[in-house]
Design a protein around this motif. Sequence first.
Motif, PDB file in Angstrom:
ATOM      1  N   THR A 190      36.519 -17.873 131.131  1.00  0.00           N
ATOM      2  CA  THR A 190      36.125 -18.402 129.826  1.00  0.00           C
ATOM      3  C   THR A 190      36.812 -19.721 129.494  1.00  0.00           C
ATOM      4  N   TYR A 245      25.378 -25.713 131.212  1.00  0.00           N
ATOM      5  CA  TYR A 245      25.137 -24.739 130.152  1.00  0.00           C
ATOM      6  C   TYR A 245      25.360 -25.359 128.769  1.00  0.00           C
ATOM      7  N   ARG A 246      26.253 -26.317 128.674  1.00  0.00           N
ATOM      8  CA  ARG A 246      26.693 -26.806 127.361  1.00  0.00           C
ATOM      9  C   ARG A 246      25.608 -27.506 126.551  1.00  0.00           C
ATOM     10  N   ASP A 297      29.469 -28.134 139.435  1.00  0.00           N
ATOM     11  CA  ASP A 297      30.019 -28.089 138.083  1.00  0.00           C
ATOM     12  C   ASP A 297      28.984 -27.519 137.124  1.00  0.00           C
ATOM     13  N   ARG A 319      36.636 -22.114 131.881  1.00  0.00           N
ATOM     14  CA  ARG A 319      35.645 -22.971 132.535  1.00  0.00           C
ATOM     15  C   ARG A 319      34.327 -22.974 131.765  1.00  0.00           C
ATOM     16  N   PHE A 320      33.873 -21.796 131.348  1.00  0.00           N
ATOM     17  CA  PHE A 320      32.612 -21.688 130.613  1.00  0.00           C
ATOM     18  C   PHE A 320      32.928 -21.557 129.128  1.00  0.00           C
ATOM     19  N   GLU A 322      28.998 -25.314 135.013  1.00  0.00           N
ATOM     20  CA  GLU A 322      29.419 -25.037 133.643  1.00  0.00           C
ATOM     21  C   GLU A 322      29.000 -26.152 132.683  1.00  0.00           C
ATOM     22  N   GLU A 332      27.712 -16.306 131.815  1.00  0.00           N
ATOM     23  CA  GLU A 332      28.095 -17.717 131.769  1.00  0.00           C
ATOM     24  C   GLU A 332      27.465 -18.403 130.564  1.00  0.00           C
ATOM     25  N   SER A 343      29.281 -19.779 127.015  1.00  0.00           N
ATOM     26  CA  SER A 343      29.036 -21.181 126.650  1.00  0.00           C
ATOM     27  C   SER A 343      28.381 -21.303 125.284  1.00  0.00           C
TER      28      SER A 343
END
Length: 353
Positions: free
Chosen positions: A148, A247-248, A242, A150-151, A244, A268, A272
């Motif tokens: 969490t 997702y943002r 990358d 990282r994500f 992650e 994931e 996010s």
Amino acid sequence: MAATRVDLSRVHVVVPNFKKRLSGVTSTIIQLVPLQAKQIGIATLGPGLPDHLPKLRWWQVPGLLRRPQGAPLRVWHARRNPEMLAGVVLRDVFRAPLKLVFTSASQRHHTRWTKFLIRRMDAVIATSRKTAAYLDVPNTVVMHGIDTDRFHPPADRAEAARELGLDPDRLHVGCFGRIRHQKGTDLFVDAMIELLPRHPQWSAVVAGRATPEHKGFEAGLRERVERAGLADRILFVGEHKDIERWYRPLSLFIAPQRWEGFGLTPLEAMASGVPVVATDVGAFSELIEDGVTGTLIPRDDLGAMIAAAGDWMGDETGRYQAAGNGLERARERFVLQGEAEQLVSMYEEMIRL
């Protein structure tokens, strides 16, 4: 970067990885071992792993026939049939002081060969309650967790989109993973072809790669998108290490799999701050709280996917609430550190017995 040198005498847990190509199992090992190494002497064995992990060399394998320092035996943690077989041979043929543990993520009836190997394990782990139901031996459920750190949600969703070359003025719905029939990528594309004309503020992102045998499948999807006139709004962005970051910018995530062993993408997304529409496969029903963090739909049901995704795309307030609920659930129940600690506790108990 040079590989980490390992003193075999201090290794109490061996994690074999005999598959060179990156897979979900390999990814799990890559994420867990650094955390576990802070708690117990652990090392990997095999190809396809990054050099920052503690690794045994093949020439060190004969050393497994001797006891480690400060313990009567080692734990051999297998996640595939060849790794179970290697452990059985080391323990039962060469009399290595080993106890064998196997993690099963499969949600189907095992072959006779797999059952034969599983019965020779000292302990068996299931990654979900659904997986446990397919096992004929006593087992312990240890669900996967995610990092969490990282994500995590972005500080600014529009800026996260801009950094990736996406339109910051649009909302984005994503589908990540290998591009193939099993993963349901075609269902996602067909749903977006139906929904995007009704929701002009939205675009869709497909992240992942098609292996050579699935290139034709991917080409067919791209052709469908072209024919629909949506090539500028259904984007195939390829595979990214990358992931992650991808997702943002999302405001909605869809996991359309027809079959899955466990499936980390919904977690994931939740970590996010993204609500999830997912088929009821793998561990998804144990990850997602239906109507609270997202929506569960039947597998291979395009109509249900269109209806659920359309509802979320048209409900900004609902998306905001579900995003917060999913983030809280991921951080409270599915943290990678918790998975690592559960496994280390099992290792230590096996070594003591």
